[in-house]
Enzyme design. Structure first.
Site, mmCIF file in Angstrom:
data_model
loop_
_atom_site.group_PDB
_atom_site.id
_atom_site.type_symbol
_atom_site.label_atom_id
_atom_site.label_comp_id
_atom_site.label_asym_id
_atom_site.label_seq_id
_atom_site.Cartn_x
_atom_site.Cartn_y
_atom_site.Cartn_z
ATOM 1 N N LYS A 1 41.523 41.185 32.457
ATOM 2 C CA LYS A 1 40.717 42.344 32.050
ATOM 3 C C LYS A 1 41.500 43.293 31.139
ATOM 4 O O LYS A 1 42.723 43.251 31.088
ATOM 5 C CB LYS A 1 40.150 43.050 33.278
ATOM 6 C CG LYS A 1 38.982 42.232 33.840
ATOM 7 C CD LYS A 1 38.159 42.926 34.865
ATOM 8 C CE LYS A 1 36.969 41.990 35.211
ATOM 9 N NZ LYS A 1 36.369 42.290 36.493
ATOM 10 N N ARG B 1 39.318 36.488 42.029
ATOM 11 C CA ARG B 1 38.533 35.724 41.051
ATOM 12 C C ARG B 1 39.356 35.660 39.772
ATOM 13 O O ARG B 1 39.612 36.698 39.152
ATOM 14 C CB ARG B 1 37.199 36.443 40.814
ATOM 15 C CG ARG B 1 36.296 35.771 39.784
ATOM 16 C CD ARG B 1 35.051 36.622 39.557
ATOM 17 N NE ARG B 1 34.180 36.029 38.568
ATOM 18 C CZ ARG B 1 34.346 36.149 37.247
ATOM 19 N NH1 ARG B 1 35.350 36.845 36.766
ATOM 20 N NH2 ARG B 1 33.491 35.577 36.421
HETATM 21 N N1 PMM Z 1 34.148 40.282 36.641
HETATM 22 C C1 PMM Z 1 33.474 39.615 35.688
HETATM 23 C C2 PMM Z 1 32.436 38.729 36.027
HETATM 24 N N2 PMM Z 1 32.124 38.508 37.318
HETATM 25 N N3 PMM Z 1 32.475 38.934 39.596
HETATM 26 C C3 PMM Z 1 33.114 39.590 40.565
HETATM 27 N N4 PMM Z 1 32.780 39.383 41.856
HETATM 28 N N5 PMM Z 1 34.104 40.484 40.295
HETATM 29 C C4 PMM Z 1 34.511 40.751 39.017
HETATM 30 O O1 PMM Z 1 35.407 41.583 38.831
HETATM 31 C C5 PMM Z 1 33.832 40.071 37.950
HETATM 32 C C6 PMM Z 1 32.791 39.161 38.292
HETATM 33 C C7 PMM Z 1 33.809 39.836 34.231
HETATM 34 O O2 PMM Z 1 34.849 39.030 33.809
HETATM 35 P P1 PMM Z 1 34.719 37.622 32.998
HETATM 36 O O3 PMM Z 1 33.857 37.890 31.797
HETATM 37 O O4 PMM Z 1 36.116 37.316 32.649
HETATM 38 O O5 PMM Z 1 34.144 36.589 33.880
#
Ligand code: PMM
Length: 294
Positions: free
Chosen positions: A219, A258
């Protein structure tokens, strides 16, 4: 159960590998967009030690526009089906109850809803009906407006209170306590300082009594930290910092992380586990010494 031990009978923090089936994710830029490539990527993450794989068809990067329901279903379902058939424990990353319902039919066991049920009022009923695990995140609004919503007096106290309110709402809609995992939603209506404070005070979120999932991977706040140190800071260079965050939060006893780069976090979890076991041995030695001196 101690508030610092992950639930689910797991003795260590779980690693959730990310499979973004999107052309425009900030973190992996559409690399896995074709379904067969996404499935191969998910299998690769499993082979590297992912405990579950999180399949998402909608980008949530700041400013992103929404995809249509049809498009999201088309992206996600074949990948959920094939990864389930390959033996993965699949999570579906969606804010839409219809996508969640169809993905559960296709074999998903977890619904990962970054909106915590706020984007779709039907989500709680679908989750309640299926009995699946539900990752409920802190959220204040869609990607196009979330930067303006990142205002807090005390970010940890407010995220904690807002999560507790969402738990109450979904519980009232029939979601079982055992189904829930909570997530502070790093980067969702939060700036870098907010994210660091939530990580540093993660114990206060754990006091809510639910397992906690942390999504720090690649992030922007990690990029900002690396940049301010003069290091490479583009998303592809954020995996070592991500693994360091994994080690720190796993040491605190969060339920899961995650991440995009699974292998680094699997090792980070191993380090945290050895660290915690050493602490437990020291505690039990101190206990026996105290008993002996009575
Ligand atoms: N962040 C993203 C997408 N899904 N789900 C959960 N549970 N927690 C998060 O912090 C989260 C998520 C955004 O990141 P990406 O685009 O790299 O998937």
């Amino acid at each position: 159960m101690s508030p610092t031990s992950p639930r689910d009978g797991a003795t260590r923090t779980l690693v959730m590998g990310v499979v973004n089936v999107t052309p425009d994710s900030f973190s992996d830029g559409g690399q896995w967009f074709a379904p067969d490539v996404a499935v191969a990527h998910g299998r690769h993450l499993m082979a590297q030690g992912a405990d579950l794989v999180d399949v998402g068809g909608e980008s949530t990067r700041p400013g992103a526009a929404r995809v249509s329901l049809e498009e999201e279903l088309e992206r996600v379902l074949p990948v959920v089906r094939d990864l389930t058939a390959a033996g993965a424990s699949v999570s579906v990353d969606t804010m839409r109850s219809q996508v969640a319902a169809r993905a559960l039919e296709a074999g998903a066991r977890t619904v990962n809803d970054v909106s915590g049920g706020l984007a779709d009022p039907e989500m709680a009923a679908v989750v309640a009906e299926s009995g699946c695990r539900y990752v409920l995140s802190h959220w204040r609004g869609h990607s196009d407006v979330m930067t303006d919503l990142a205002r807090y007096e005390d970010v940890v106290a407010q995220v904690r209170a807002e999560l507790a309110a969402r738990v109450e709402a979904v519980r009232a809609a029939g979601v079982g306590e055992h189904q829930l995992v909570l997530d502070p939603g790093l980067g969702f209506a939060k700036d870098g300082a907010h994210n660091w404070e939530l990580l540093n005070r993660v114990d206060e979120l754990m006091e809510l009594g639910y397992p906690i999932l942390i999504g720090a991977s690649r992030k922007r706040f990690l990029g900002e930290m690396l940049q301010s140190a003069g290091a490479e800071s583009l998303p592809a260079f954020r995996d070592r910092a991500t693994a360091a965050v994994t080690a720190l939060v796993a040491e605190r006893g969060v339920w899961g992380v995650r991440v995009h780069d699974v292998i680094g976090s699997v090792d980070a979890v191993r380090v945290a586990q050895a660290w915690r076991q050493a602490g437990a041995r020291l505690d039990s030695r101190a206990d026996s010494a105290q008993k002996g001196s009575r």
